[in-house]
Design a protein around this motif. Structure first.
Motif, PDB file in Angstrom:
ATOM      1  N   ALA A   1       0.896  -1.095   0.028  1.00 33.36           N
ATOM      2  CA  ALA A   1      -0.263  -0.391   0.506  1.00 33.36           C
ATOM      3  C   ALA A   1       0.913   0.931  -0.030  1.00 33.36           C
ATOM      4  CB  ALA A   1      -0.583  -0.032   1.057  1.00 33.36           C
ATOM      5  N   VAL A   2       1.864   1.452   0.759  1.00 32.90           N
ATOM      6  CA  VAL A   2       2.384   2.433   0.696  1.00 32.90           C
ATOM      7  C   VAL A   2       3.246   2.806  -0.331  1.00 32.90           C
ATOM      8  CG1 VAL A   2       5.189   3.431   1.901  1.00 32.90           C
ATOM      9  CG2 VAL A   2       3.140   2.100   3.368  1.00 32.90           C
ATOM     10  N   GLN A   3       4.409   1.445  -1.069  1.00 31.61           N
ATOM     11  CA  GLN A   3       4.571   1.355  -2.215  1.00 31.61           C
ATOM     12  C   GLN A   3       3.255   2.418  -3.823  1.00 31.61           C
ATOM     13  OE1 GLN A   3       7.511   1.753  -2.928  1.00 31.61           O
ATOM     14  NE2 GLN A   3       7.726   1.177  -5.120  1.00 31.61           N
ATOM     15  N   GLY A   4       1.731   1.781  -3.381  1.00 30.94           N
ATOM     16  CA  GLY A   4       1.323   2.207  -4.393  1.00 30.94           C
ATOM     17  C   GLY A   4       1.274   3.859  -4.116  1.00 30.94           C
ATOM     18  N   ILE A   5       0.757   4.146  -3.061  1.00 27.07           N
ATOM     19  CA  ILE A   5       0.796   5.894  -2.535  1.00 27.07           C
ATOM     20  C   ILE A   5       2.003   6.109  -3.314  1.00 27.07           C
ATOM     21  CG2 ILE A   5       0.262   7.521  -0.867  1.00 27.07           C
ATOM     22  CD1 ILE A   5      -0.747   4.950   0.739  1.00 27.07           C
TER      23      ILE A   5
ATOM     24  N   TYR B   1       3.843   6.111  -6.079  1.00 27.19           N
ATOM     25  CA  TYR B   1       3.420   5.594  -7.256  1.00 27.19           C
ATOM     26  C   TYR B   1       2.738   6.721  -7.335  1.00 27.19           C
ATOM     27  CZ  TYR B   1       7.058   2.261  -8.772  1.00 27.19           C
ATOM     28  OH  TYR B   1       7.937   1.223  -8.759  1.00 27.19           O
ATOM     29  N   VAL B   2       1.739   6.388  -6.938  1.00 27.54           N
ATOM     30  CA  VAL B   2       0.165   7.193  -7.112  1.00 27.54           C
ATOM     31  C   VAL B   2       0.810   9.143  -6.741  1.00 27.54           C
ATOM     32  CG1 VAL B   2      -1.649   8.441  -6.215  1.00 27.54           C
ATOM     33  CG2 VAL B   2      -1.426   6.062  -6.961  1.00 27.54           C
ATOM     34  N   SER B   3       1.329   9.402  -5.693  1.00 22.75           N
ATOM     35  CA  SER B   3       2.054  10.661  -5.461  1.00 22.75           C
ATOM     36  C   SER B   3       2.699  11.191  -6.534  1.00 22.75           C
ATOM     37  CB  SER B   3       2.798  10.757  -4.496  1.00 22.75           C
ATOM     38  OG  SER B   3       3.236  11.815  -3.885  1.00 22.75           O
ATOM     39  N   ALA B   4       4.318  10.284  -6.917  1.00 21.07           N
ATOM     40  CA  ALA B   4       4.858  10.891  -7.818  1.00 21.07           C
ATOM     41  C   ALA B   4       4.110  10.900  -9.163  1.00 21.07           C
ATOM     42  CB  ALA B   4       5.739   9.894  -8.164  1.00 21.07           C
ATOM     43  N   ARG B   5       2.796  10.127  -9.875  1.00 22.05           N
ATOM     44  CA  ARG B   5       2.188  10.328 -10.727  1.00 22.05           C
ATOM     45  C   ARG B   5       1.671  12.345 -10.961  1.00 22.05           C
ATOM     46  NH1 ARG B   5       2.024  10.725 -15.864  1.00 22.05           N
ATOM     47  NH2 ARG B   5       0.147  10.421 -16.832  1.00 22.05           N
ATOM     48  N   ARG B   6       1.361  12.182 -10.057  1.00 19.41           N
ATOM     49  CA  ARG B   6      -0.005  13.029  -9.615  1.00 19.41           C
ATOM     50  C   ARG B   6       1.444  14.587  -9.888  1.00 19.41           C
ATOM     51  NH1 ARG B   6      -2.118  13.234  -3.488  1.00 19.41           N
ATOM     52  NH2 ARG B   6      -1.747  15.704  -4.119  1.00 19.41           N
ATOM     53  N   ARG B   7       2.711  14.620  -9.688  1.00 21.73           N
ATOM     54  CA  ARG B   7       3.696  15.370  -9.939  1.00 21.73           C
ATOM     55  C   ARG B   7       3.878  15.888 -11.281  1.00 21.73           C
ATOM     56  NH1 ARG B   7       6.900  13.850  -5.659  1.00 21.73           N
ATOM     57  NH2 ARG B   7       6.023  12.581  -5.211  1.00 21.73           N
ATOM     58  N   THR B   8       3.406  14.913 -12.328  1.00 22.15           N
ATOM     59  CA  THR B   8       4.141  14.446 -13.084  1.00 22.15           C
ATOM     60  C   THR B   8       3.159  15.516 -14.248  1.00 22.15           C
ATOM     61  OG1 THR B   8       4.495  12.381 -13.297  1.00 22.15           O
ATOM     62  CG2 THR B   8       5.149  12.562 -15.163  1.00 22.15           C
ATOM     63  N   GLU B   9       4.099  16.350 -15.212  1.00 19.90           N
ATOM     64  CA  GLU B   9       3.067  17.325 -16.184  1.00 19.90           C
ATOM     65  C   GLU B   9       2.637  16.468 -17.459  1.00 19.90           C
ATOM     66  OE1 GLU B   9       4.659  19.995 -17.821  1.00 19.90           O
ATOM     67  OE2 GLU B   9       6.584  20.624 -16.347  1.00 19.90           O
ATOM     68  N   TYR B  10       1.324  16.781 -17.969  1.00 15.23           N
ATOM     69  CA  TYR B  10       0.129  15.676 -18.878  1.00 15.23           C
ATOM     70  C   TYR B  10       0.826  16.815 -19.823  1.00 15.23           C
ATOM     71  CZ  TYR B  10      -2.868  14.928 -14.999  1.00 15.23           C
ATOM     72  OH  TYR B  10      -3.108  14.235 -13.960  1.00 15.23           O
ATOM     73  N   VAL B  11       1.188  15.615 -21.064  1.00 16.09           N
ATOM     74  CA  VAL B  11       1.655  15.715 -22.368  1.00 16.09           C
ATOM     75  C   VAL B  11       0.362  15.895 -23.171  1.00 16.09           C
ATOM     76  CG1 VAL B  11       3.078  15.314 -23.866  1.00 16.09           C
ATOM     77  CG2 VAL B  11       3.749  15.735 -21.713  1.00 16.09           C
ATOM     78  N   SER B  12      -0.353  16.481 -24.281  1.00 14.44           N
ATOM     79  CA  SER B  12      -0.883  16.005 -25.130  1.00 14.44           C
ATOM     80  C   SER B  12      -0.412  15.547 -26.476  1.00 14.44           C
ATOM     81  CB  SER B  12      -2.124  16.784 -25.183  1.00 14.44           C
ATOM     82  OG  SER B  12      -1.744  18.242 -25.919  1.00 14.44           O
TER      83      SER B  12
END
Length: 182
Positions: A43-47, A49-60
């Motif tokens: 669960a800690v590892q999943g959180i 990865y989710v946190s790291a993804r939130r800081r990523t810029e979206y590229v379209s």
């Protein structure tokens, strides 16, 4: 290798060994506490990865314009347009009536050549004397010298219709039947 990767690989190997060896010298047993600890780590590892993804810029991705469709005329659209423009009270209407009659006459001649084996001259003769069909209205439409039967003229006028439009409809029906071999 980074430290996190090394710890991950070591944990993976320890997990495989514990499963296949039923615990490493009693170090890991599959007790309730051990399984809970593994679940909490997952669960800690999943959180993380989710946190790291939130800081990523979206590229379209720009896919560009879709392919343009090639516009093709619908078969018969020109004839439908002529039928809409036919007005017995206007001079322009007679021009469209003449074009439409000629077009249907050419189609009838081509159909007679194709289905009955007539020569072009024989097809023209059959159109001129009305012998190409049993429908008197269609024959009269393509050979105006024949004239519509009296009953047809009265019936069309009583219904408020146009003799020209009736002739077009009957001619198209006769040509369709000629092509079907009926």
């Amino acid at each position: 290798m980074r430290a996190a990767e090394a710890v991950g690989v070591a944990a993976l190997l320890a997990g495989f060994l514990s499963v296949f060896q039923r615990g490493i010298a009693g170090l890991f047993d599959f007790s309730y506490a051990f399984v809970t600890l593994v679940g909490v780590l997952a669960a800690v590892q999943g959180i993380r990865y989710v946190s790291a993804r939130r800081r990523t810029e979206y590229v379209s991705l720009d896919l560009g314009d879709p392919e343009e469709r090639y516009v093709v005329d619908v078969p018969g659209a020109e004839v439908d347009d002529w039928l809409r423009r036919v007005d017995p009270r206007s001079r322009g209407g007679s021009r469209f009536r003449n074009r439409l009659r000629e077009r249907l006459r050419e189609a009838a001649a081509d159909r007679l050549v194709a289905t009955r084996g007539y020569t072009p001259a024989e097809a023209e003769a059959a159109l001129a004397d009305g012998s190409w069909t049993d429908d008197a209205a269609a024959a009269a439409f393509l050979a105006p010298s024949l004239g519509y039967p009296f009953r047809t003229r009265v019936r069309v006028r009583l219904r408020g219709g146009s003799l020209f439009r009736h002739g077009v409809d009957r001619t198209v029906t006769a040509l369709r039947e000629e092509g079907d071999g009926s």
